[in-house]
Design a protein around this motif. Structure first.
Motif, short mmCIF file in Angstrom:
data_model
loop_
_atom_site.label_atom_id
_atom_site.label_comp_id
_atom_site.label_asym_id
_atom_site.label_seq_id
_atom_site.Cartn_x
_atom_site.Cartn_y
_atom_site.Cartn_z
N ARG A 25 -27.72 -39.16 -56.29
CA ARG A 25 -28.23 -40.10 -57.28
C ARG A 25 -29.70 -40.41 -57.02
O ARG A 25 -30.26 -39.99 -56.01
CB ARG A 25 -27.37 -41.36 -57.35
N VAL A 26 -30.27 -41.15 -57.95
CA VAL A 26 -31.69 -41.48 -57.88
C VAL A 26 -31.82 -42.91 -57.38
O VAL A 26 -31.14 -43.81 -57.88
CB VAL A 26 -32.36 -41.33 -59.26
N ASP A 27 -32.64 -43.10 -56.37
CA ASP A 27 -32.81 -44.42 -55.78
C ASP A 27 -33.92 -45.21 -56.47
O ASP A 27 -33.73 -46.34 -56.91
CB ASP A 27 -33.11 -44.27 -54.28
N THR A 28 -35.10 -44.60 -56.56
CA THR A 28 -36.26 -45.30 -57.12
C THR A 28 -37.08 -44.36 -57.97
O THR A 28 -37.26 -43.19 -57.62
CB THR A 28 -37.16 -45.85 -55.98
N ILE A 29 -37.59 -44.87 -59.08
CA ILE A 29 -38.50 -44.13 -59.94
C ILE A 29 -39.79 -44.93 -60.02
O ILE A 29 -39.75 -46.13 -60.29
CB ILE A 29 -37.91 -43.97 -61.36
N HIS A 59 -28.17 -46.21 -61.09
CA HIS A 59 -28.42 -47.29 -60.13
C HIS A 59 -29.86 -47.29 -59.63
O HIS A 59 -30.17 -47.94 -58.64
CB HIS A 59 -27.44 -47.19 -58.97
N ALA A 60 -30.71 -46.56 -60.31
CA ALA A 60 -32.08 -46.44 -59.84
C ALA A 60 -32.89 -47.69 -60.16
O ALA A 60 -32.65 -48.37 -61.15
CB ALA A 60 -32.74 -45.22 -60.49
N ARG A 61 -33.84 -47.96 -59.28
CA ARG A 61 -34.82 -49.01 -59.57
C ARG A 61 -36.03 -48.37 -60.24
O ARG A 61 -36.43 -47.27 -59.85
CB ARG A 61 -35.29 -49.67 -58.27
N LEU A 62 -36.58 -49.07 -61.19
CA LEU A 62 -37.79 -48.58 -61.85
C LEU A 62 -38.95 -49.47 -61.44
O LEU A 62 -38.90 -50.68 -61.58
CB LEU A 62 -37.61 -48.64 -63.37
N ARG A 63 -39.98 -48.85 -60.88
CA ARG A 63 -41.19 -49.61 -60.54
C ARG A 63 -42.32 -49.09 -61.41
O ARG A 63 -42.46 -47.88 -61.60
CB ARG A 63 -41.54 -49.41 -59.06
N THR A 64 -43.09 -49.99 -61.96
CA THR A 64 -44.21 -49.56 -62.79
C THR A 64 -45.52 -50.03 -62.17
O THR A 64 -45.62 -51.13 -61.65
CB THR A 64 -44.09 -50.11 -64.22
N GLU A 65 -46.50 -49.14 -62.23
CA GLU A 65 -47.85 -49.47 -61.78
C GLU A 65 -48.77 -49.25 -62.95
O GLU A 65 -48.60 -48.31 -63.72
CB GLU A 65 -48.26 -48.53 -60.61
N ARG A 66 -49.76 -50.11 -63.06
CA ARG A 66 -50.65 -50.06 -64.21
C ARG A 66 -51.90 -49.25 -63.88
O ARG A 66 -52.45 -49.37 -62.78
CB ARG A 66 -51.02 -51.51 -64.54
N ILE A 67 -52.33 -48.43 -64.81
CA ILE A 67 -53.59 -47.69 -64.65
C ILE A 67 -54.61 -48.31 -65.61
O ILE A 67 -54.39 -48.32 -66.82
CB ILE A 67 -53.43 -46.19 -65.00
N GLU A 68 -55.70 -48.82 -65.05
CA GLU A 68 -56.76 -49.38 -65.90
C GLU A 68 -57.58 -48.23 -66.51
O GLU A 68 -57.77 -47.20 -65.88
CB GLU A 68 -57.67 -50.29 -65.08
N PRO A 69 -58.07 -48.42 -67.73
CA PRO A 69 -58.85 -47.35 -68.35
C PRO A 69 -60.19 -47.13 -67.63
O PRO A 69 -60.85 -48.08 -67.21
CB PRO A 69 -59.08 -47.86 -69.78
N ARG A 70 -60.55 -45.86 -67.50
CA ARG A 70 -61.87 -45.49 -66.97
C ARG A 70 -62.52 -44.54 -67.96
O ARG A 70 -61.86 -43.67 -68.52
CB ARG A 70 -61.75 -44.79 -65.60
N ILE A 71 -63.81 -44.69 -68.12
CA ILE A 71 -64.54 -43.83 -69.05
C ILE A 71 -65.66 -43.09 -68.33
O ILE A 71 -66.10 -43.51 -67.26
CB ILE A 71 -65.18 -44.66 -70.19
N ARG A 72 -66.09 -41.99 -68.92
CA ARG A 72 -67.30 -41.31 -68.48
C ARG A 72 -68.24 -41.27 -69.68
O ARG A 72 -67.84 -40.90 -70.79
CB ARG A 72 -67.01 -39.90 -67.99
N CYS A 73 -69.48 -41.66 -69.42
CA CYS A 73 -70.47 -41.69 -70.50
C CYS A 73 -71.13 -40.32 -70.62
O CYS A 73 -71.62 -39.77 -69.64
CB CYS A 73 -71.53 -42.75 -70.19
N VAL A 110 -40.24 -39.90 -57.50
CA VAL A 110 -38.80 -40.06 -57.67
C VAL A 110 -38.18 -39.99 -56.29
O VAL A 110 -38.38 -39.00 -55.58
CB VAL A 110 -38.20 -38.95 -58.57
N GLU A 111 -37.49 -41.05 -55.87
CA GLU A 111 -36.80 -41.04 -54.58
C GLU A 111 -35.33 -40.78 -54.81
O GLU A 111 -34.68 -41.49 -55.58
CB GLU A 111 -37.03 -42.37 -53.84
N LEU A 112 -34.82 -39.75 -54.13
CA LEU A 112 -33.46 -39.30 -54.36
C LEU A 112 -32.56 -39.62 -53.18
O LEU A 112 -33.04 -39.70 -52.04
CB LEU A 112 -33.47 -37.78 -54.58
N LEU A 113 -31.30 -39.82 -53.45
CA LEU A 113 -30.32 -39.94 -52.37
C LEU A 113 -29.48 -38.67 -52.37
O LEU A 113 -28.94 -38.28 -53.40
CB LEU A 113 -29.43 -41.16 -52.59
#
Ligand SMILES: [Zn+2]
Length: 117
Positions: A25-29, A59-73, A110-113
């Motif tokens: 099974r999948v532990d963490t995403i 039974h997996a946990r879902l963790r979300t991380e935010r990506i801030e926008p970056r631009i190139r001029c 993806v962390e798997l068991l």
């Protein structure tokens, strides 16, 4: 609901990964979500609760991380973090900028068991 179809695709991807590693099974995403991707992390998490039922990620946990926008001029070459609704170059105020990150959603980890043998 946009987030639900995003979750179904996500779980398809995760199931393929779990299968190829013979995981029980999948532990963490861990997902990285660009703040301009149009995906709302809170809605995604509740859609995930539904989408995971009966799958290897049930039974997996879902963790979300935010990506801030970056631009190139393109005018002056500067790379910088951009505001959520202002993609102009902060140095020369040019509007000819390219988004480098911020509109994507990445399956970061993806962390798997493994089944005990
Ligand atoms: Zn510039």
């Amino acid at each position: 609901m946009h987030e639900l179809s995003v979750c179904m695709e996500l779980i398809d991807q995760v199931e393929a990964i779990a299968r190829s590693h013979d995981a029980e099974r999948v532990d963490t995403i861990v997902l990285r979500i660009g703040s301009l991707s149009g995906v709302e992390p809170g809605l995604l998490e509740s859609a995930f609760e539904m989408a995971r039922l009966g799958t290897v990620a049930e039974h997996a946990r879902l963790r979300t991380e935010r990506i801030e926008p970056r631009i190139r001029c393109r005018a002056c070459g500067l790379e910088a973090e951009a505001g959520p609704s202002d993609l102009r170059c902060p140095a020369c105020f040019g509007t000819d900028t390219a988004l480098i990150t911020g509109d994507e959603m990445i399956l970061a980890r993806v962390e798997l068991l493994q089944a005990a043998d």
